[in-house]
Design a protein around this motif. Sequence first.
Motif, short mmCIF file in Angstrom:
data_model
loop_
_atom_site.label_atom_id
_atom_site.label_comp_id
_atom_site.label_asym_id
_atom_site.label_seq_id
_atom_site.Cartn_x
_atom_site.Cartn_y
_atom_site.Cartn_z
N ASN A 125 0.81 -1.21 0.00
CA ASN A 125 0.00 0.00 0.00
C ASN A 125 0.84 1.26 0.00
OD1 ASN A 125 -2.65 -0.78 -0.24
ND2 ASN A 125 -2.74 -1.40 1.92
N THR A 126 1.95 1.18 0.73
CA THR A 126 2.86 2.33 0.73
C THR A 126 3.37 2.61 -0.68
OG1 THR A 126 3.55 1.57 2.89
CG2 THR A 126 4.91 3.26 1.84
N ILE A 127 3.85 1.58 -1.32
CA ILE A 127 4.45 1.83 -2.64
C ILE A 127 3.37 2.26 -3.65
CG2 ILE A 127 4.45 -0.54 -3.55
CD1 ILE A 127 7.57 1.38 -3.89
N ARG A 128 2.18 1.73 -3.52
CA ARG A 128 1.09 2.16 -4.41
C ARG A 128 0.86 3.66 -4.31
NH1 ARG A 128 -2.20 -2.40 -2.23
NH2 ARG A 128 -2.19 -4.05 -3.80
N LYS A 129 0.82 4.13 -3.09
CA LYS A 129 0.59 5.57 -2.88
C LYS A 129 1.72 6.38 -3.47
CE LYS A 129 -1.95 5.38 1.41
NZ LYS A 129 -1.44 5.03 2.74
N GLN A 130 2.93 5.86 -3.29
CA GLN A 130 4.09 6.62 -3.75
C GLN A 130 4.19 6.65 -5.27
OE1 GLN A 130 6.96 4.59 -1.38
NE2 GLN A 130 6.73 6.02 0.33
N ILE A 131 3.76 5.58 -5.90
CA ILE A 131 3.74 5.58 -7.37
C ILE A 131 2.78 6.65 -7.85
CG2 ILE A 131 3.05 4.23 -9.39
CD1 ILE A 131 4.13 1.74 -7.91
N ARG A 132 1.66 6.78 -7.17
CA ARG A 132 0.69 7.82 -7.52
C ARG A 132 1.30 9.21 -7.34
NH1 ARG A 132 -2.77 3.67 -5.70
NH2 ARG A 132 -4.67 3.49 -6.92
N LYS A 133 2.07 9.37 -6.30
CA LYS A 133 2.72 10.66 -6.03
C LYS A 133 3.56 11.13 -7.21
CE LYS A 133 2.05 12.59 -1.98
NZ LYS A 133 1.63 14.01 -1.98
N MET A 134 4.16 10.16 -7.90
CA MET A 134 5.01 10.52 -9.04
C MET A 134 4.20 10.90 -10.27
SD MET A 134 8.23 10.69 -8.52
CE MET A 134 8.84 10.69 -10.21
N GLY A 135 2.88 10.75 -10.18
CA GLY A 135 2.03 11.12 -11.31
C GLY A 135 1.89 10.01 -12.34
N CYS A 539 22.31 12.11 0.10
CA CYS A 539 21.28 11.20 -0.40
C CYS A 539 19.95 11.93 -0.48
CB CYS A 539 21.16 9.98 0.52
SG CYS A 539 19.98 8.79 -0.12
N ILE A 540 19.32 11.82 -1.62
CA ILE A 540 18.08 12.55 -1.84
C ILE A 540 16.88 11.63 -1.73
CG2 ILE A 540 16.77 13.70 -3.65
CD1 ILE A 540 19.31 15.12 -4.43
N ASP A 541 15.91 12.05 -0.94
CA ASP A 541 14.68 11.27 -0.81
C ASP A 541 13.64 11.88 -1.76
OD1 ASP A 541 12.35 10.05 -0.15
OD2 ASP A 541 12.25 10.83 1.89
N PRO A 542 13.21 11.09 -2.75
CA PRO A 542 12.30 11.67 -3.74
C PRO A 542 11.02 12.24 -3.12
CG PRO A 542 12.50 9.27 -4.00
CD PRO A 542 13.55 9.70 -3.04
N LEU A 543 10.54 11.59 -2.08
CA LEU A 543 9.28 12.07 -1.50
C LEU A 543 9.47 13.43 -0.83
CD1 LEU A 543 8.26 8.62 -0.14
CD2 LEU A 543 7.11 9.88 -1.97
N ASP A 544 10.64 13.60 -0.25
CA ASP A 544 10.96 14.87 0.36
C ASP A 544 11.05 15.96 -0.70
OD1 ASP A 544 11.86 16.65 2.28
OD2 ASP A 544 13.96 16.15 1.91
N MET A 545 11.64 15.63 -1.84
CA MET A 545 11.76 16.59 -2.92
C MET A 545 10.40 16.97 -3.50
SD MET A 545 14.93 17.36 -3.20
CE MET A 545 15.11 17.15 -1.44
#
Length: 874
Positions: A125-135, A539-545
């Motif tokens: 579920n976490t990764i599903r949400k994050q994939i959506r975040k990327m558009g 190290c860059i966290d994409p979600l933070d960006m």
Amino acid sequence: MKEIEKAYEAKKYEDDIYEKWENSGVFTPKIDEKKESFTVSMPPPNATGTLHLGHATMLAIEDIMVRYKRMQGLSALWLPGTDHAGIATQNRVEKNLLEKGITRHDLGREKFLDEVYKFVEGSRNTIRKQIRKMGASCDWTRERYTLDEGLSKAVREIFVRMYNDDLIYRGNRIVNWCPRCSSTLADDEVDYKDKIEKLYWIKYGPFSVATTRPETILGDTAVAVNPKDKRYKEMIGKKYMIPGVLGDFEIQVVADEAVDIEFGTGAIKVTPAHSFADFEIAQRNNLPMKSVIDESGKMKENCGKYAGMTTLECREEIVKDMEKMGFLEKVEDFNHNLSVCYRCKTTVEPLVSRQWFIAVDKPAIEENGKKKSLKEKAIEVVKNGDIEIVPEKFNKTYFHWMENLHDWCISRQIWFGHQIPVWYCMDCEELNVATETPEKCKCGSHNLKQDEDTLDTWFSSGLWTFSTLGWPEKTKDLEYFHPTGVLETGYDILFFWIARMIIMTTYAMHEVPFKNVYLHGLIRTRDGKKMSKSSPETCIDPLDMIEQYGTDALRLSFVIGGTPGNDLRLYEEKIAGYRNFVNKIWNASRFSLMNVSDEDLATEFDPKKHIISRADKWILTKLQYLIKDVTDDMENFRYSEAGMKNYNFTWCELCDWYVEISKGKHLNPVVLIYVLKNILKLLHPFVPFVTEVLWSNLNEKKMLIEESWPKFNKDLLFDKEVEEMEILHQIISDIRSVRAQYSVEPAKKIMAVIYAGKYTKFLEEKIEPLKRMARIENIDIMEKGEKIEKAVCIFVSDIEIYLPLNELVDTEKEKSRLNKEKENLENFKKSLSAKLDNKSFVGNAPKELIENEKKRLAETEKSLEQINSQLADL
RNA sequence: GGGCGAUUAGCUCAGCUGGUUAGAGCACCUCGUUUACACCGAGGGGGUCGUAGGUUCGAAUCCUACAUCGCCCACCA
């Protein structure tokens, strides 16, 4: 007339926009025989995963591909999913349990697997949400998971078919064994670590041999020498009793090419059961095998007093004993490549074990009466171009790897995964290989036990492109969407995954899994180091960006400035820079919306009616070339180029010139909106969120995601007007430059006199923007006239511009400015004349080039004349 | 040991089939609240395209060698 906010705040809009897309059903393509299909199988992130930069890159690039094709009118399917990632996930859960002091064996298979399922459900579920975040515009209705019932069925089906085709077999072979994971590892799941180790020289009967692993002596069955080595000629084929720490043991001497005459004494001890090279020597020479290390990495019972010790403990003891008994000749340091498990970095223990393998060299696939092996077929489809790899350089790597591929060990001694569909009969020797649990054995016995092992994760992900579409059922999806269009992923999993997919798909489907492979590079830090969570400062966290700069900005930073297959350095300023660009798009639109009416928005652009000015023609022409170039780049996977061209057009041409010129009474709402709509379309695959938000202010019926990709229209090319506009740009820039050189306050307005020759009429029309943009009070434009005293003079083409700065004019400064310009022109002239005087150049170069150079020479000469005349008067 | 790639402005990189007076972004310097945007505008400085040869009328671009850096594969006791 609309007013939107002053700055774009990505956070406010992104989630809503994504929801709107998803709920509308645009992500779910329809099967339409009139349309071409385009499919991308999303490389399934591990079920344990949270979004990292690798995923984010992949999602950004694939989304660009899919949005582009969708706008091109194709039925575009992007199929998302997750991979159960057997070893990785099991390790993760085991680690979690260990914190509570529990091992998997305490729980037993069933309870342990329950723990794994629980864990996986959460992280999926976490990764599903994050994939959506990327558009990501992927079709969630078709989401798959490697352990789904359908996919598991495909796995069993393939296994059975391959078994029946004699491509899957069970064999006693040497495998990479990870004692910590208690499992085999495939060859490419082994990492190497440089380490300095001790090399022990041992007195070995009549020989002297060296080893880094003295404990393996207990499993020795031979000594091998090179057949050409004269020193040992007499001994080959004979047997010897070797005195050892556990008494004498027998070895035979064999000849094998693999032995290097030059190294050491030219004789090596052979431990077939615990070394890959030795195993092969044993196979070739029919040597007996003696296994002395067990699967927990401990010495077996046949090792006398050493039984039960770990290999390292045993090594220590045996060295001591050998020293005492006088077998140890010397010890030296030796730079050694240690094999370790790629997951847990434990030292790999090669041992012989009964495992399941896929035979890659066996002739199996029949074609035109000829049988090809899995390997041959996999090589062929890349060689003949059925699959094209971008960038091309990876072809070689692929061939090399494929050609050297050994039989693939597919059984893993872990619990999480697809259990091998083989049932052993406890009453007879029979193996029952079936897609479903058999009721009874062929012999009639009900006493069946399924193989405990599971299949290598890559076995199931190898089927990904077709198992996700319903195979082995003959579904409409499968027929319509397979083979897929592009497989996009990082080059680091070319072997792990892509090669496996090609093998499995050409076997099962008799077609390729995908037509193109697009490999992106790895994301690195500013200093070119690997991004690792252990160094949080780089190290860059994409979600933070995303939180800080918005998804669109992050996406651009993955795409612009990178080329396929090459690593990309990423750092925060870069992302901030693209955030600025996103804001620029926003403000260009903001300006437009503030200056047009609803009626303008509703008006369809008609070239005959709406084109008014040269500026209109200029921007429309530029737009046409942009459409052409960007489309061409998109078709050829040059996303960086396409993105950069969009960036330049938006910022430099649309904003800096067209919008500036448009201000005041020159604004042409219909053309402005037309250009804006087109650039939003061209930008949409790259920056889907901001463009969609802006689109929603344009009173359009459809969402931008559903719009069609702009088409190049040659009727909107106005090359003459482009040339004139460029002259106007030049005049404005040059005047600005002179103002800066003379430190004329921006607020101070100056005068100008222009002798414009054939451009007189054109410049008269443009007098208003010219005054505004160059900050001039009053301009006199005439065809020609007298030179003006106390004025700075600029030449653009054959136009003369005088800026009467009077007391500000500094004759020396003018001289040096003009002389510098003169020098430039003279150098240029020199190189042009040299070219044109060269008979070989005139004879060989293309005509257009020569014409062009002649034209440039004439222009340069003209400018020089003007400058010289001006200099003469100073 | 085998293979692949990189080397272009202070930094990060473009430059697709050889023809631009070598480009961009960031950083830097100067100036600036002008009917969108200071997440901005205007102007500017900065590169003999790793080195040495070669092919060509013409090379950052093609070839060869070398240097430096990086990656992948294999592996020897």
